[in-house]
Scaffold this active site. Structure first.
Site, PDB file in Angstrom:
ATOM      1  N   PHE A 124      39.110  47.146  49.316  1.00  0.00           N
ATOM      2  CA  PHE A 124      40.298  46.441  48.851  1.00  0.00           C
ATOM      3  C   PHE A 124      41.115  45.941  50.045  1.00  0.00           C
ATOM      4  O   PHE A 124      41.410  46.706  50.962  1.00  0.00           O
ATOM      5  CB  PHE A 124      41.154  47.330  47.957  1.00  0.00           C
ATOM      6  CG  PHE A 124      42.175  46.549  47.195  1.00  0.00           C
ATOM      7  CD1 PHE A 124      41.779  45.715  46.164  1.00  0.00           C
ATOM      8  CD2 PHE A 124      43.520  46.604  47.525  1.00  0.00           C
ATOM      9  CE1 PHE A 124      42.711  44.954  45.467  1.00  0.00           C
ATOM     10  CE2 PHE A 124      44.450  45.853  46.840  1.00  0.00           C
ATOM     11  CZ  PHE A 124      44.042  45.026  45.807  1.00  0.00           C
ATOM     12  N   ASP A 195      40.740  56.180  48.242  1.00  0.00           N
ATOM     13  CA  ASP A 195      41.619  55.351  47.421  1.00  0.00           C
ATOM     14  C   ASP A 195      41.139  55.462  45.971  1.00  0.00           C
ATOM     15  O   ASP A 195      40.030  55.040  45.633  1.00  0.00           O
ATOM     16  CB  ASP A 195      41.581  53.896  47.895  1.00  0.00           C
ATOM     17  CG  ASP A 195      42.579  53.009  47.161  1.00  0.00           C
ATOM     18  OD1 ASP A 195      42.983  53.356  46.032  1.00  0.00           O
ATOM     19  OD2 ASP A 195      42.949  51.950  47.714  1.00  0.00           O
ATOM     20  N   TYR A 220      49.983  51.670  38.303  1.00  0.00           N
ATOM     21  CA  TYR A 220      50.150  50.598  37.318  1.00  0.00           C
ATOM     22  C   TYR A 220      48.848  50.135  36.681  1.00  0.00           C
ATOM     23  O   TYR A 220      48.869  49.232  35.843  1.00  0.00           O
ATOM     24  CB  TYR A 220      50.883  49.401  37.932  1.00  0.00           C
ATOM     25  CG  TYR A 220      50.319  48.878  39.231  1.00  0.00           C
ATOM     26  CD1 TYR A 220      49.218  48.045  39.248  1.00  0.00           C
ATOM     27  CD2 TYR A 220      50.917  49.206  40.438  1.00  0.00           C
ATOM     28  CE1 TYR A 220      48.704  47.557  40.440  1.00  0.00           C
ATOM     29  CE2 TYR A 220      50.421  48.723  41.639  1.00  0.00           C
ATOM     30  CZ  TYR A 220      49.308  47.901  41.625  1.00  0.00           C
ATOM     31  OH  TYR A 220      48.807  47.427  42.822  1.00  0.00           O
ATOM     32  N   LYS A 221      47.722  50.717  37.055  1.00  0.00           N
ATOM     33  CA  LYS A 221      46.460  50.324  36.433  1.00  0.00           C
ATOM     34  C   LYS A 221      46.198  51.235  35.235  1.00  0.00           C
ATOM     35  O   LYS A 221      46.903  51.167  34.233  1.00  0.00           O
ATOM     36  CB  LYS A 221      45.337  50.362  37.466  1.00  0.00           C
ATOM     37  CG  LYS A 221      45.551  49.425  38.659  1.00  0.00           C
ATOM     38  CD  LYS A 221      44.375  49.450  39.605  1.00  0.00           C
ATOM     39  CE  LYS A 221      44.660  48.734  40.913  1.00  0.00           C
ATOM     40  NZ  LYS A 221      45.017  47.316  40.775  1.00  0.00           N
ATOM     41  N   ARG A 369      36.135  39.353  36.037  1.00  0.00           N
ATOM     42  CA  ARG A 369      36.232  40.808  35.992  1.00  0.00           C
ATOM     43  C   ARG A 369      36.928  41.251  34.709  1.00  0.00           C
ATOM     44  O   ARG A 369      37.939  40.670  34.308  1.00  0.00           O
ATOM     45  CB  ARG A 369      37.006  41.305  37.214  1.00  0.00           C
ATOM     46  CG  ARG A 369      36.968  42.798  37.432  1.00  0.00           C
ATOM     47  CD  ARG A 369      37.718  43.190  38.695  1.00  0.00           C
ATOM     48  NE  ARG A 369      39.160  42.984  38.546  1.00  0.00           N
ATOM     49  CZ  ARG A 369      40.085  43.615  39.262  1.00  0.00           C
ATOM     50  NH1 ARG A 369      39.712  44.473  40.211  1.00  0.00           N
ATOM     51  NH2 ARG A 369      41.367  43.373  39.091  1.00  0.00           N
TER      52      ARG A 369
END
Length: 410
Positions: A124, A195, A220-221, A369
């Site tokens: 990421f 992560d 927040y995911k 995605r």
């Protein structure tokens, strides 16, 4: 899979009732919970309570009367149960980027004679950016080295201070072997930072079972904490007395309200706090985390695997199967909670889907995605989304100018 078989899966779904705990517009097929989880009904009510009652009525007394100060550790302890950690090993604080910087600098300083931070190209981007900043800040010949996935273990040697990897890759959803890679790093004396941004709330993570050192993750995911929700970090108890955060803010002080000039780090996980807790954000996050805790990591993982399996099989068996290239591992055990297909017109395809009420996202250069939150989706919805994707691609319905104009956020 027939419609009857899909209906049977929904009828037997132990998490089905939790779908009603979210506020998702009628008719919307939301396949982007891996990017931003939807609003929980409890968070909407809790926000009103915190704003109108706690902040509105208690004002400064809220820090004591409503335990605002204790919220980062309380929510951290709840997250700990989702990622294989113990109470007192996780705290909610800052952003994923800031937390990664804190842990990377602390890890590098714990290995002062070593010069290398090791990671993977294509991980990421913010992780790589923060690691660049880490070595630039520390100087002294320290450097970031990137090696392809298959070469990571061979690159581990006595010059590596810390290995930093995403547990589940943000594009491909490929899951790293946490236990094996952690052991390989430890064999040469290096520390590891994981992560968990695409893992927490959708995978069974066992940090302590893998003897992990350090970890970060966002709220927040899949944890459904809301846009820009505060993040979390994990420090194994065995490291808490020796690692020092480079961001020595007053909330990480042993006694912040003595207002000393000199910094005295708190004991335990508290030393990795920095600024004043964002009470509104932590309160919303607590509501989302509570739903994941109710479900439990085993059930979350099982349903995510089943949802992604259904989507992959239905898309590939449909009219657009030959036009889309699966980027995600085919085996459920090797992938996280999202599925990625490559197509030269991936961006336009995602925009055409959004126009039809199927929300996914796009990642350069050609990745469409789709995220599958086990708390918010039914099997019937996933099958419907796969069918609409097939129609859009096979029918060329994405080939319109308005679908090719890039938005600021993809």
């Amino acid at each position: 899979m027939t419609d009857a078989e899909i209906a049977a899966l929904d009828a037997a779904d132990p998490l089905a009732a939790l779908r009603h705990e979210f506020e998702i517009p009628d008719g919307l097929l939301y396949l982007d919970g891996n990017s931003l989880g939807p609003l929980t009904k409890s968070a909407r009510l809790r926000m009103r309570e915190v704003v109108e009652q706690e902040w509105g009525q208690s004002l400064i007394r809220g820090w004591n009367d409503h335990d605002w100060m204790g919220a980062p550790r309380r929510v951290g302890d709840a997250i700990a149960g989702l990622i294989g950690a113990e109470a007192g090993e996780v705290i909610v604080a800052d952003s994923t980027s800031a937390n990664l910087f804190k842990l990377a600098v602390a890890a590098m300083q714990a290995r002062p004679d070593r010069k290398v931070v090791l990671s993977e190209p294509g991980d990421f981007p913010t992780d790589l950016y923060m690691l660049e900043g880490t070595v630039r800040t520390l100087g002294g010949g320290r450097r970031l080295e990137l090696r392809p996935a298959e070469a990571i273990e061979a690159a581990l040697d006595e010059d590596v201070a810390v290995l930093v990897l995403c547990h589940a890759h943000y594009k491909t959803a490929r899951i790293r072997d946490m236990a094996r890679l952690t052991a390989a790093a430890h064999a040469v004396g290096a520390l590891v930072i994981w992560d968990l941004s695409h893992s927490a709330g959708v995978l069974e993570v066992d940090l302590n079972g893998c003897n992990a050192d350090l970890a970060v993750g966002c709220g927040y995911k899949y944890l459904n904490g809301g846009p820009g929700a505060p993040a979390f970090l994990f420090v194994a108890r065995r490291h808490q007395g020796s690692l020092i955060s480079p961001l020595s803010g007053w909330m990480g002080h042993a006694a912040p309200f003595t207002f000393q000039d000199a910094y005295d780090p708190a004991s335990g996980i508290g030393r990795f706090a920095c600024g004043t807790p964002p009470v509104l954000g932590v309160s919303a996050l607590e509501c989302g985390v509570a739903l994941s805790v109710r479900a439990g990591p085993k059930a979350l993982r099982a349903k995510a695997a089943a949802l992604t399996d259904l989507f992959v099989k239905r898309v590939e068996a449909g009219p657009a199967g030959a036009e889309l290239r699966l980027v995600t591992p085919r085996e459920a055990a090797a992938r996280g909670g999202h599925v990625s297909f490559a197509h030269p017109d991936g961006y336009a395809i995602v925009q055409a889907l959004i126009a039809r009420g199927v929300i996914g996202d796009f990642r350069d250069p050609d990745i469409a995605r789709f995220g599958f939150s086990p708390l918010t989706l039914s099997f019937a919805q996933v099958a419907q989304a796969a069918d609409i994707l097939g129609e859009v691609v096979a029918g060329g319905l994405y080939d319109r100018p308005e679908y090719r104009k890039r938005a600021a956020v993809t």
